[in-house]
Design a protein around this motif. Structure first.
Motif, PDB file in Angstrom:
ATOM      1  N   PHE A  64       0.866  -1.161   0.000  1.00 44.64           N
ATOM      2  CA  PHE A  64       0.000   0.000   0.000  1.00 44.64           C
ATOM      3  C   PHE A  64       0.911   1.222   0.000  1.00 44.64           C
ATOM      4  CE2 PHE A  64      -2.745  -3.310   1.447  1.00 44.64           C
ATOM      5  CZ  PHE A  64      -4.023  -2.951   1.002  1.00 44.64           C
ATOM      6  N   GLN A  65       0.895   1.949  -1.101  1.00 42.49           N
ATOM      7  CA  GLN A  65       1.688   3.172  -1.243  1.00 42.49           C
ATOM      8  C   GLN A  65       0.733   4.255  -1.713  1.00 42.49           C
ATOM      9  OE1 GLN A  65       5.224   2.487  -3.662  1.00 42.49           O
ATOM     10  NE2 GLN A  65       5.546   0.474  -2.749  1.00 42.49           N
ATOM     11  N   HIS A  66       0.279   5.085  -0.787  1.00 39.62           N
ATOM     12  CA  HIS A  66      -0.845   5.966  -1.077  1.00 39.62           C
ATOM     13  C   HIS A  66      -0.487   7.147  -1.968  1.00 39.62           C
ATOM     14  CE1 HIS A  66      -2.906   3.399   1.573  1.00 39.62           C
ATOM     15  NE2 HIS A  66      -2.562   3.958   2.726  1.00 39.62           N
ATOM     16  N   ASP A  67       0.794   7.387  -2.206  1.00 37.30           N
ATOM     17  CA  ASP A  67       1.136   8.450  -3.154  1.00 37.30           C
ATOM     18  C   ASP A  67       0.730   8.095  -4.578  1.00 37.30           C
ATOM     19  OD1 ASP A  67       3.269   6.458  -3.188  1.00 37.30           O
ATOM     20  OD2 ASP A  67       4.390   7.858  -4.443  1.00 37.30           O
ATOM     21  N   VAL A  68       0.426   6.823  -4.824  1.00 38.70           N
ATOM     22  CA  VAL A  68       0.095   6.387  -6.172  1.00 38.70           C
ATOM     23  C   VAL A  68      -1.132   7.117  -6.721  1.00 38.70           C
ATOM     24  CG1 VAL A  68      -1.347   4.435  -5.442  1.00 38.70           C
ATOM     25  CG2 VAL A  68      -0.191   4.355  -7.639  1.00 38.70           C
ATOM     26  N   TYR A  69      -2.069   7.475  -5.857  1.00 40.35           N
ATOM     27  CA  TYR A  69      -3.293   8.129  -6.328  1.00 40.35           C
ATOM     28  C   TYR A  69      -2.979   9.523  -6.872  1.00 40.35           C
ATOM     29  CZ  TYR A  69      -4.967   4.251  -3.572  1.00 40.35           C
ATOM     30  OH  TYR A  69      -5.158   2.991  -3.077  1.00 40.35           O
ATOM     31  N   GLY A  70      -2.100  10.225  -6.184  1.00 44.18           N
ATOM     32  CA  GLY A  70      -1.682  11.517  -6.701  1.00 44.18           C
ATOM     33  C   GLY A  70      -0.888  11.402  -7.981  1.00 44.18           C
ATOM     34  N   ASN A  71      -0.066  10.365  -8.069  1.00 44.99           N
ATOM     35  CA  ASN A  71       0.734  10.194  -9.281  1.00 44.99           C
ATOM     36  C   ASN A  71      -0.135   9.914 -10.495  1.00 44.99           C
ATOM     37  OD1 ASN A  71       3.393  10.548  -8.167  1.00 44.99           O
ATOM     38  ND2 ASN A  71       3.121   8.613  -7.121  1.00 44.99           N
ATOM     39  N   ILE A  72      -1.224   9.171 -10.310  1.00 47.31           N
ATOM     40  CA  ILE A  72      -2.134   8.916 -11.425  1.00 47.31           C
ATOM     41  C   ILE A  72      -2.776  10.210 -11.893  1.00 47.31           C
ATOM     42  CG2 ILE A  72      -4.325   7.835 -12.063  1.00 47.31           C
ATOM     43  CD1 ILE A  72      -3.550   5.460 -10.319  1.00 47.31           C
ATOM     44  N   VAL A  73      -3.325  10.971 -10.954  1.00 48.14           N
ATOM     45  CA  VAL A  73      -4.017  12.210 -11.333  1.00 48.14           C
ATOM     46  C   VAL A  73      -3.036  13.211 -11.928  1.00 48.14           C
ATOM     47  CG1 VAL A  73      -5.398  14.137 -10.489  1.00 48.14           C
ATOM     48  CG2 VAL A  73      -5.821  11.830  -9.610  1.00 48.14           C
ATOM     49  N   LEU A  74      -1.857  13.355 -11.312  1.00 47.10           N
ATOM     50  CA  LEU A  74      -0.857  14.281 -11.845  1.00 47.10           C
ATOM     51  C   LEU A  74      -0.410  13.869 -13.242  1.00 47.10           C
ATOM     52  CD1 LEU A  74       1.308  14.877  -8.657  1.00 47.10           C
ATOM     53  CD2 LEU A  74      -0.030  16.596  -9.862  1.00 47.10           C
ATOM     54  N   GLY A  75      -0.270  12.567 -13.459  1.00 47.59           N
ATOM     55  CA  GLY A  75       0.154  12.098 -14.772  1.00 47.59           C
ATOM     56  C   GLY A  75      -0.845  12.388 -15.867  1.00 47.59           C
ATOM     57  N   ALA A  76      -2.115  12.524 -15.492  1.00 47.18           N
ATOM     58  CA  ALA A  76      -3.173  12.744 -16.481  1.00 47.18           C
ATOM     59  C   ALA A  76      -3.598  14.193 -16.585  1.00 47.18           C
ATOM     60  CB  ALA A  76      -4.393  11.892 -16.130  1.00 47.18           C
ATOM     61  N   SER A  77      -3.299  15.008 -15.579  1.00 48.14           N
ATOM     62  CA  SER A  77      -3.949  16.322 -15.473  1.00 48.14           C
ATOM     63  C   SER A  77      -3.651  17.256 -16.639  1.00 48.14           C
ATOM     64  CB  SER A  77      -3.584  16.980 -14.140  1.00 48.14           C
ATOM     65  OG  SER A  77      -2.190  17.136 -14.025  1.00 48.14           O
ATOM     66  N   GLN A  78      -2.410  17.270 -17.136  1.00 46.65           N
ATOM     67  CA  GLN A  78      -2.095  18.204 -18.218  1.00 46.65           C
ATOM     68  C   GLN A  78      -2.946  17.945 -19.446  1.00 46.65           C
ATOM     69  OE1 GLN A  78       2.059  19.024 -19.073  1.00 46.65           O
ATOM     70  NE2 GLN A  78       1.626  19.445 -21.230  1.00 46.65           N
ATOM     71  N   ALA A  79      -3.301  16.685 -19.669  1.00 44.24           N
ATOM     72  CA  ALA A  79      -4.076  16.338 -20.863  1.00 44.24           C
ATOM     73  C   ALA A  79      -5.417  17.063 -20.911  1.00 44.24           C
ATOM     74  CB  ALA A  79      -4.307  14.828 -20.912  1.00 44.24           C
ATOM     75  N   PHE A  80      -5.967  17.421 -19.756  1.00 42.54           N
ATOM     76  CA  PHE A  80      -7.262  18.097 -19.724  1.00 42.54           C
ATOM     77  C   PHE A  80      -7.160  19.560 -20.116  1.00 42.54           C
ATOM     78  CE2 PHE A  80      -7.886  14.379 -17.119  1.00 42.54           C
ATOM     79  CZ  PHE A  80      -9.193  13.988 -17.399  1.00 42.54           C
ATOM     80  N   PHE A  81      -5.946  20.073 -20.257  1.00 41.69           N
ATOM     81  CA  PHE A  81      -5.752  21.488 -20.562  1.00 41.69           C
ATOM     82  C   PHE A  81      -4.970  21.716 -21.858  1.00 41.69           C
ATOM     83  CE2 PHE A  81      -6.198  20.913 -16.022  1.00 41.69           C
ATOM     84  CZ  PHE A  81      -7.125  21.889 -15.663  1.00 41.69           C
ATOM     85  N   ASP A  82      -4.408  20.670 -22.420  1.00 34.96           N
ATOM     86  CA  ASP A  82      -3.519  20.787 -23.576  1.00 34.96           C
ATOM     87  C   ASP A  82      -4.300  20.508 -24.858  1.00 34.96           C
ATOM     88  OD1 ASP A  82      -1.451  20.488 -25.525  1.00 34.96           O
ATOM     89  OD2 ASP A  82      -0.039  20.065 -23.904  1.00 34.96           O
ATOM     90  N   LYS A  83      -4.422  21.504 -25.699  1.00 35.80           N
ATOM     91  CA  LYS A  83      -5.243  21.382 -26.906  1.00 35.80           C
ATOM     92  C   LYS A  83      -4.522  20.698 -28.064  1.00 35.80           C
ATOM     93  CE  LYS A  83      -8.677  23.419 -24.952  1.00 35.80           C
ATOM     94  NZ  LYS A  83      -9.830  22.591 -24.510  1.00 35.80           N
ATOM     95  N   ARG A  84      -3.277  20.294 -27.858  1.00 37.33           N
ATOM     96  CA  ARG A  84      -2.528  19.652 -28.943  1.00 37.33           C
ATOM     97  C   ARG A  84      -2.823  18.171 -29.072  1.00 37.33           C
ATOM     98  NH1 ARG A  84       3.370  21.237 -27.043  1.00 37.33           N
ATOM     99  NH2 ARG A  84       2.334  20.838 -25.048  1.00 37.33           N
ATOM    100  N   LEU A  85      -3.423  17.567 -28.060  1.00 30.87           N
ATOM    101  CA  LEU A  85      -3.611  16.121 -28.066  1.00 30.87           C
ATOM    102  C   LEU A  85      -4.597  15.699 -29.147  1.00 30.87           C
ATOM    103  CD1 LEU A  85      -2.212  16.541 -25.313  1.00 30.87           C
ATOM    104  CD2 LEU A  85      -3.618  14.659 -24.443  1.00 30.87           C
TER     105      LEU A  85
END
Length: 598
Positions: A346-367
């Motif tokens: 159980f490594q609870h930082d994983v939840y933040g790493n998932i969201v952080l890894g995805a967050s830029q995609a919601f704002f980047d219009k180049r995708l």
């Protein structure tokens, strides 16, 4: 000059986002797993052999070799090794894994190309191709054709095709190299053209592919050579078929001599992957993030609101049972482990790493594919888990196997998950959800300030109500929890420097763990320290340490996981994505701006 086994991490990596191989300074392939990164190491000499000297390697030996030169073709993943003998004869060996666009798709076979040509005098070479199966325990059955050899065993068959004399290659007979020869080692398939012609075309297309890829990078003004090599290496550690990103290409290179800290890193840690995505995003390389989003969307959909593992196999495998195999280990320092028990943690930082890894995609219009509301809702399930676990004990960032605490860095990443979900919700005008996530982020923020700060120590500490320091606290400013000039962050950076710094290197922590006190510095921690120093205004000092780290790279610009602060020797799995990320982040933080040239 020709030891039977490698004695250092003076290795170059070649690959194509399907497979990877490590080549030593004498042009021997000493590590290659098939049919993918976490597969059977058919070339495993890096970890020794239970057979004869030369087993588990693919060597092209120049008789009486006395020196070598090795370098990448500029801005590519193609490596060139030149071997010289005492009489002035010399050969050049070019190694790469084919990768280029053809017929509307990326061609990246599970194969390795080796091209050999004489460059001086009348060199004599000996070719020894000795793959072994089942982690070195099985000698393959070998059959021959007019221009190929087939190696059969352990459920797979590989083929070596060449325009060199098959008899000489089969019998390992030295022969005069009077013209270029090529070798293609890969799937059991017949080549459609003459080996020399096909391999030459593969090289030309692969070199062009990598040069076009690097040309698109948004580079800093300074340290460009280091950044390009780091970026190419990170790309080589992506498994393009699924979007997974491995932590390193190897298993069981010890973190320090005879330490027993030997782990298998050929899997996707969601934490490490986030840092890789973030580093490549900073260079405007968006394709890796798009591919990785496919991977983590699959993880989010199969875990729902339940526990998320800190790592998975590159094809989403959940059970990565840790075992040992009968190989001597790197420089005889076993054990050699396959699998990684951390999947049970159980490594609870994983939840933040998932969201952080995805967050830029919601704002980047180049995708090419813009994330939608359904993607946000899937991430919200991860956020629910982050909020529920932010004050619960776990194994922590450093994967302690026998101790659980409420780690401050884990809570920090849970805060980051809620904070970014609030921002994404506002992007979709989901105001109620934005308010909810902001309230949760604020609650975690207050908890960390109350329980993660130790007034007596004068710094944030590694666990709630604890008193020890930990390098992961340097991420407080990087993820935006506090501004860099906040006195609490500045004090934490200063205390960490006083406690964990050895010369110009930083340790993860100083307290003894399951294996005793750490012996070598952890490279990513040194890079975190560099970033923190620059943020708080100590930029000259940060640059001095950064350039020391660049000097620790091996002869082709690569870093492993750890460095001996006294000798500069590299230890740990190789090449380590975390460490290569640090090279990019440091350059982006410290470089002068392009406007200084105008």
């Amino acid at each position: 000059m020709t030891p039977s086994e490698p004695s250092s991490l003076d290795l170059a990596i070649v690959g194509n986002c399907s497979v990877a191989a490590l080549i030593d300074k004498m042009a021997r392939v000493v590590w290659m797993c098939l049919p993918r990164f976490d597969g059977d190491p058919v070339f495993h000499a890096l970890l020794g052999t239970r057979g004869a000297a030369g087993d588990g390697a693919f060597s092209i030996d120049l008789e009486n070799a006395c020196r070598s030169e090795q370098a990448y073709i500029e801005n590519t993943a193609v490596v060139v090794t030149r071997l010289y003998d005492e009489a002035g004869n010399a050969v050049e060996i070019t190694d790469f894994a084919p990768r280029f666009q053809t017929k509307g798709r990326m061609f990246r076979p599970t194969g390795l190309v080796r091209r050999v040509r004489p460059i001086a005098g009348h060199p004599r070479i000996r070719v020894r191709c000795r793959p072994r199966f089942d982690h070195g325990t099985r000698v393959p059955e070998v059959s021959y054709g007019s221009n190929h050899m087939r190696f059969v065993g352990n459920g797979q068959t590989v083929r070596l095709t060449t325009n060199a004399s098959i008899t000489y290659v089969r019998d390992e007979t030295p022969f005069l190299l009077d013209g270029p020869v090529s070798f293609y080692f890969g799937p059991d398939e017949s080549l459609t053209h003459h080996p020399e012609t096909l391999c030459r075309e593969f090289e030309e297309e692969t070199v062009l592919h990598w040069r076009l890829w690097t040309r698109r990078l948004g580079l800093p003004l300074d340290y460009q050579e280091a950044v390009i090599r780091a970026a190419v290496t990170l790309k080589l550690c992506t498994y393009e078929e699924t979007g997974a990103i491995i932590a390193a290409a190897t298993t069981s290179i010890p973190e320090a001599a005879n330490s027993g800290r030997n782990w298998d890193y050929r899997y996707c840690w969601l934490r490490d992957a986030f840092f890789v995505v973030r580093a490549l995003n900073s260079l405007s390389e968006m394709e890796t993030m798009e591919n990785y989003l496919r991977y983590i969307n699959n993880i989010a959909s199969m875990t729902g609101a339940d526990h998320v593992q800190p790592l998975y196999g590159i094809a989403l495998e959940e059970k990565l049972v840790e075992t040992t195999v009968d190989l001597p280990g790197y420089r005889g320092m076993g054990p050699v482990r396959i699998g990684n028990q951390a999947y049970e943690h159980f490594q609870h930082d994983v939840y933040g790493n998932i969201v952080l890894g995805a967050s830029q995609a919601f704002f980047d219009k180049r995708l090419l594919r813009q994330p939608g509301v359904d993607d946000f809702e899937r991430l919200e399930r991860i956020g629910e888990r982050a909020f529920a676990m932010h004050d619960q004990p776990d194994a922590g960032l450093w994967e302690l196997r026998t101790r659980a605490r409420v780690h401050t860095s884990s809570s920090l990443m849970c805060w980051a998950a809620c904070d970014r979900l609030a921002k994404i919700a506002r992007q979709f005008d989901r105001i109620e959800r934005a308010v909810l996530w902001q309230e949760r982020a604020d609650a975690i923020h207050a908890t960390i300030l109350a329980r993660g700060w130790n007034e007596k120590v004068g710094a944030f500490v590694e666990s709630f109500e604890g008193q020890d320091l930990d390098a992961s606290l340097l991420l407080i400013a990087e993820v935006g929890f506090l501004p860099p000039q906040d006195p609490r962050f500045v004090a934490t950076v200063e205390r960490i420097g006083e406690t964990l710094r050895r010369g110009k290197h930083l340790f993860r922590y100083h307290a003894a763990d399951d294996f005793g006190a750490p012996e070598n510095a952890f490279n990513i921690c040194t890079f975190w320290y560099i970033d923190a120093l620059a943020r708080i205004g100590r930029k000259d000092e940060a640059r001095e340490i950064y350039e020391t780290m660049l000097a620790c790279r091996n002869h082709v610009g690569l870093l492993s996981e750890d460095t001996n602060p006294a000798t500069g020797e590299l230890w740990g799995n190789f090449p380590q994505t975390y460490s290569m990320v640090g090279i990019i982040n440091g350059a982006m933080r410290l470089s002068e701006g392009w406007e200084s040239l105008v």
